[in-house]
Design a protein around this motif. Structure first.
Motif, PDB file in Angstrom:
ATOM      1  N   VAL B  19      -3.841  14.334  -4.230  1.00  0.00           N
ATOM      2  CA  VAL B  19      -4.044  12.912  -3.969  1.00  0.00           C
ATOM      3  C   VAL B  19      -3.918  12.682  -2.472  1.00  0.00           C
ATOM      4  CG1 VAL B  19      -3.284  10.577  -4.502  1.00  0.00           C
ATOM      5  CG2 VAL B  19      -3.061  12.394  -6.227  1.00  0.00           C
ATOM      6  N   GLY B  20      -5.036  12.420  -1.814  1.00  0.00           N
ATOM      7  CA  GLY B  20      -5.016  12.176  -0.381  1.00  0.00           C
ATOM      8  C   GLY B  20      -5.637  13.331   0.386  1.00  0.00           C
ATOM      9  N   ALA B  21      -6.604  13.001   1.256  1.00  0.00           N
ATOM     10  CA  ALA B  21      -7.314  14.026   2.036  1.00  0.00           C
ATOM     11  C   ALA B  21      -6.949  13.950   3.510  1.00  0.00           C
ATOM     12  CB  ALA B  21      -8.820  13.903   1.835  1.00  0.00           C
ATOM     13  N   GLY B  44      -8.744   8.016  -1.332  1.00  0.00           N
ATOM     14  CA  GLY B  44      -9.071   6.612  -1.569  1.00  0.00           C
ATOM     15  C   GLY B  44     -10.085   6.050  -0.594  1.00  0.00           C
ATOM     16  N   SER B  45      -9.968   6.438   0.668  1.00  0.00           N
ATOM     17  CA  SER B  45     -10.852   5.874   1.693  1.00  0.00           C
ATOM     18  C   SER B  45     -12.177   6.625   1.730  1.00  0.00           C
ATOM     19  CB  SER B  45     -10.169   5.949   3.058  1.00  0.00           C
ATOM     20  OG  SER B  45     -10.276   7.266   3.584  1.00  0.00           O
ATOM     21  N   GLY B  50      -6.838  11.092   7.047  1.00  0.00           N
ATOM     22  CA  GLY B  50      -5.645  10.257   6.915  1.00  0.00           C
ATOM     23  C   GLY B  50      -5.281   9.574   8.218  1.00  0.00           C
ATOM     24  N   ARG B  51      -4.088   9.874   8.709  1.00  0.00           N
ATOM     25  CA  ARG B  51      -3.620   9.243   9.941  1.00  0.00           C
ATOM     26  C   ARG B  51      -4.230   9.880  11.185  1.00  0.00           C
ATOM     27  NH1 ARG B  51       2.622   9.260   8.194  1.00  0.00           N
ATOM     28  NH2 ARG B  51       1.868  10.468   6.416  1.00  0.00           N
ATOM     29  N   GLU B 398      -2.495  -2.277   9.611  1.00  0.00           N
ATOM     30  CA  GLU B 398      -3.576  -2.913   8.844  1.00  0.00           C
ATOM     31  C   GLU B 398      -4.375  -1.917   8.024  1.00  0.00           C
ATOM     32  OE1 GLU B 398      -6.159  -5.026  11.443  1.00  0.00           O
ATOM     33  OE2 GLU B 398      -4.695  -6.630  11.784  1.00  0.00           O
ATOM     34  N   ASP B 399      -4.212  -0.640   8.298  1.00  0.00           N
ATOM     35  CA  ASP B 399      -4.974   0.360   7.555  1.00  0.00           C
ATOM     36  C   ASP B 399      -4.485   0.357   6.098  1.00  0.00           C
ATOM     37  OD1 ASP B 399      -6.626   3.181   8.047  1.00  0.00           O
ATOM     38  OD2 ASP B 399      -5.178   3.282   6.400  1.00  0.00           O
ATOM     39  N   PRO B 400      -5.372   0.075   5.142  1.00  0.00           N
ATOM     40  CA  PRO B 400      -4.892  -0.105   3.765  1.00  0.00           C
ATOM     41  C   PRO B 400      -4.427   1.184   3.109  1.00  0.00           C
ATOM     42  CG  PRO B 400      -7.287  -0.236   3.843  1.00  0.00           C
ATOM     43  CD  PRO B 400      -6.822  -0.148   5.269  1.00  0.00           C
ATOM     44  N   TRP B 401      -4.755   2.336   3.684  1.00  0.00           N
ATOM     45  CA  TRP B 401      -4.349   3.605   3.086  1.00  0.00           C
ATOM     46  C   TRP B 401      -3.082   4.132   3.722  1.00  0.00           C
ATOM     47  CZ3 TRP B 401      -6.890   3.723  -1.195  1.00  0.00           C
ATOM     48  CH2 TRP B 401      -8.122   3.075  -1.246  1.00  0.00           C
ATOM     49  N   ALA B 402      -3.051   4.189   5.069  1.00  0.00           N
ATOM     50  CA  ALA B 402      -1.837   4.672   5.747  1.00  0.00           C
ATOM     51  C   ALA B 402      -0.734   3.614   5.687  1.00  0.00           C
ATOM     52  CB  ALA B 402      -2.145   5.011   7.196  1.00  0.00           C
ATOM     53  N   ARG B 403      -1.103   2.346   5.887  1.00  0.00           N
ATOM     54  CA  ARG B 403      -0.183   1.207   5.873  1.00  0.00           C
ATOM     55  C   ARG B 403       0.826   1.254   7.009  1.00  0.00           C
ATOM     56  NH1 ARG B 403      -1.597  -1.167   0.992  1.00  0.00           N
ATOM     57  NH2 ARG B 403      -0.223  -2.847   1.558  1.00  0.00           N
TER      58      ARG B 403
END
Lengths: 464, 464
Positions: B19-21, B44-45, B50-51, B398-403
């Motif tokens: 879960v998560g690339a 998800g994105s 990721g970051r 604001e990044d909806p995945w990293a938050r």
């Protein structure tokens, strides 16, 4: 305990949608309903009351057990007013006789109740609580971010404060248990500012700790959920159980779409009245403002379990004991109260397991958890306490809706950085309730009611 | 930058689902794939990394901009090995000439680069970082909960530590910016123990702060996402974008069902390799153990924005400036680096806005945010810096995945209470990756890779 059926279809429209049927949500809904505003309450679980959860034990002739919040004190006027409106009687918490203390030497000592207050570290403890009250007196309850001492107080933990101001080790031990008992966390887990704010919101340290004239003064004859259930019955089919809110979208026209596990509604205004831990698991479109997200993310729930043991009689009273005890040292149980029904037809003790004690205790298998609690009760109240008729536990961190208890505790820095914008400021049509958003009796049922009434007033003002 | 299409249907089965690339998830997947294990990555994105997020700006002739993690140092051997394996070249961070400091008096002072280290509070700062390194040396990196000093260090904030050990106010100011720069929070927001653990995991304070020989030594010619994109291309259609995982259920037979926004998979093992903030928004059946939930809930993301300004040339180099600057006082920008491409055909500055500065800055409308950054760059590098060809910002909260970013920072008490059971211990078939779960270079790309490789090793051992 109330009439709304899960199977009833959800309406598709409401002026106001309330998320969560705890005391905050129900109080918001009641205030709006009283004002003639069309309201719908959506509750994820199959009951109302939230962190107040009354069970009626049929095999014990209808014995009422409060698994969650249970007491009401004389300055908790909002809860008392609702209890009066809905005809829910209260009775005094049993508070006669000698309290006990169990220290790490394994010796039980009498404490208060039967004479003057004494014991190791008591004088230093009293001095420390006076110092805490003096600091708390300067907290600005409605604009906490405007409190003069905020910067220094919100940069340290309560543990740091105790380390630097309380030299008597027994007084520190007493204060540590007080923090566990009231905040359900360790002193290191909580911002000193939040601790002071919370004390101030209750009207002083003694209010939090004591029974007569204070927060633990009275109990509800039909359990503390009875008022919530009565409000829900009054609201009738406006309250929907088994309707977990998963997604809240603010639409381009300013209205709000609320998606639940069984259908969606459109509303003009929404109140999110869940715990912070549950609120941050609701998806939002657009995303919530950073300050509100960070407030929620950095206010973790405390950890508490309540264990009830039921006996044929409140036998400890015969030995002149109040049933109240505080337990230090290597025990899971931290505090015990007499929780018998008012007519004393059965004896009930409630044991509290908090914070790190809860972390350890909850890892044990059920028989060992039970044995652990009964061992401590035996040391306090004798062999008879080890053989209850009935044993039941409620471990709040496992509750999928509350996700902990009693309340959320902001970590250091949260009030300072996000208090103004993140604590309870409405985000467009989204309003916030829950005891964590209250200026009075924060963390208590009365604070939940105050928060719901405030959110309702915000909506009434917005709709005017 | 890689080939997998969102429209491709998801498979229904895989031995391991990741879960998560980001780098953690991709490294886990690569290690499993190398070992011949059937793996699927769900992201998800609409991109991998990721970051770590590289943008190629077509209107600037393919200029590479790194909105997220960007550097690699000589002891970050896992990242260097992957870069070599996939043929992703690096080049030295520009580090010639004089660094600047801008203090609250509005005066720009040269600092290092052109001579000996001096400046207000520098000696006391150096002494403080030596003291920090001495404490960090005793941290147990693989079993942090076994560290001798844990109890005291995890009961206080870094601010408390600085208040009690650093008397020179200028040194405290320098250390405050260092905490902002490395942890993207204020010193009050972070547990002293986590701070020491993080320092230890990098190999010392200097590793975190410096360029040559340290964490900021080199950059990637095609951007720091290039290695992630190459891994994803190598994994091919095993990587699925636009597939946000919403629910993970451990079934009665021990297998796992993973629900995404576009279909579900069954797996033998799952690695959750998202940020803690994203992980706690995934619903679990059964609920995660309390220790893991509390670890996630009490490890909030830091707050950082990166702003790139592009100029026709790196004009500051002509004046003997390195482009590196640290900014104290009432500015949003905290640190600036020369982020020009290796051939210097354009000049690029990257400005970092952290912690409370980010909270204030992100409230401004875009034109004011831009003006605020350009004002500071003007004071540092002259009028020319105020008229970039191109301005772009990435506000990580604001990044909806990293938050948020760069990483999550456990609050006081979290390591002590939940480190052993909640940090990275697998929960049955559920494994945990992400830089926050690494014993080396925690918070960095290299730590993410280490965490993914550890999770993969756990799965290989379990499948054996």
């Amino acid at each position: 305990m109330h009439t709304t059926q899960k199977s009833e279809p959800l309406p598709t429209e409401a002026t106001a949608v309330i998320v969560g049927a705890g005391y905050a949500g129900l109080s918001a809904a009641l205030a709006l309903h009283d004002a003639g505003i069309d309201v719908v309450v959506l509750e994820g679980s199959e009951r109302v009351g939230g962190r107040v959860h009354t069970e009626v034990v049929t095999q014990l002739d209808g014995l009422v057990i409060d698994h969650g919040g249970q007491w009401v004190g004389p300055t908790q006027t909002r809860l008392l007013a609702l209890a009066e409106r809905f005809g829910c009687p209260t009775f005094p918490t049993y508070n006669h006789g000698t309290h006990l203390e169990l220290w790490s030497d394994g010796v039980c000592r009498p404490f208060r109740g039967a004479g003057p207050v004494d014991g190791a570290g008591v004088a230093a403890y009293e001095a420390a609580t006076e110092a805490i009250d003096a600091l708390a007196a300067s907290v600005d309850l409605t604009q906490p971010w405007a409190t003069p001492g905020l910067g220094a107080w919100d940069s340290q933990t309560v543990q740091t404060y105790l380390d630097h101001t309380v030299t008597d080790p027994d007084a520190r031990t007493r204060l540590g248990l007080a923090v566990q008992g009231v905040w359900t966390v360790e002193p290191r887990d909580i911002s000193l500012f939040h601790f002071l704010f919370y004390v101030a919101s209750a009207g002083g340290f003694e209010q939090l700790m004591e029974t007569e004239g204070c927060a633990q003064e009275r109990r509800f004859s039909a359990g503390a959920q009875s008022v919530a259930s009565a409000i829900a019955a009054h609201l009738g089919d406006r309250v929907h159980l088994g309707a977990p809110v998963q997604h809240i979208e603010v639409l381009d026209d300013g209205r709000v779409r609320v998606d639940t596990g069984r259908g969606q509604l459109h509303a003009t205004r929404v109140v999110v009245a869940t715990t912070p831990a549950a609120a941050l698991r609701i998806h939002h479109t657009p995303e919530l403002p950073q300050a509100r997200n960070r407030w929620l993310e950095r206010s973790p729930m405390g950890d508490v379990a309540k264990i009830h043991t039921v006996y044929e009689t409140p036998f400890w009273r015969d030995s002149g004991l109040s049933g109240e005890a505080t337990v230090y040292g290597d025990h899971s149980v931290g505090v015990v109260f007499d929780n018998s029904p008012s007519d004393g037809r059965l004896g009930v003790l409630v044991s509290f397991v908090y914070a790190e004690r809860q972390h350890r205790w909850s890892q044990l298998p059920e028989p060992e958890r039970r044995q652990d609690v009964l061992r401590t009760l035996g040391l306090l109240f004798g062999e008879q306490a080890q053989s209850p008729l009935y044993y039941t536990e409620k471990n709040w961190p496992e509750d999928p809706w509350a996700r902990g208890g009693y309340a959320a505790n902001p970590a250091p820095g949260v009030w300072l950085e996000h208090g103004r914008a993140g604590w309870r400021t409405a985000c467009g049509p989204l309003h916030w309730a829950g005891t964590e958003t209250s200026s009075v009796w924060n963390g208590y049922i009365d604070g939940a009611i105050a928060s719901g009434q405030r959110a309702a007033a915000e909506i009434q003002a917005a709709l005017r």
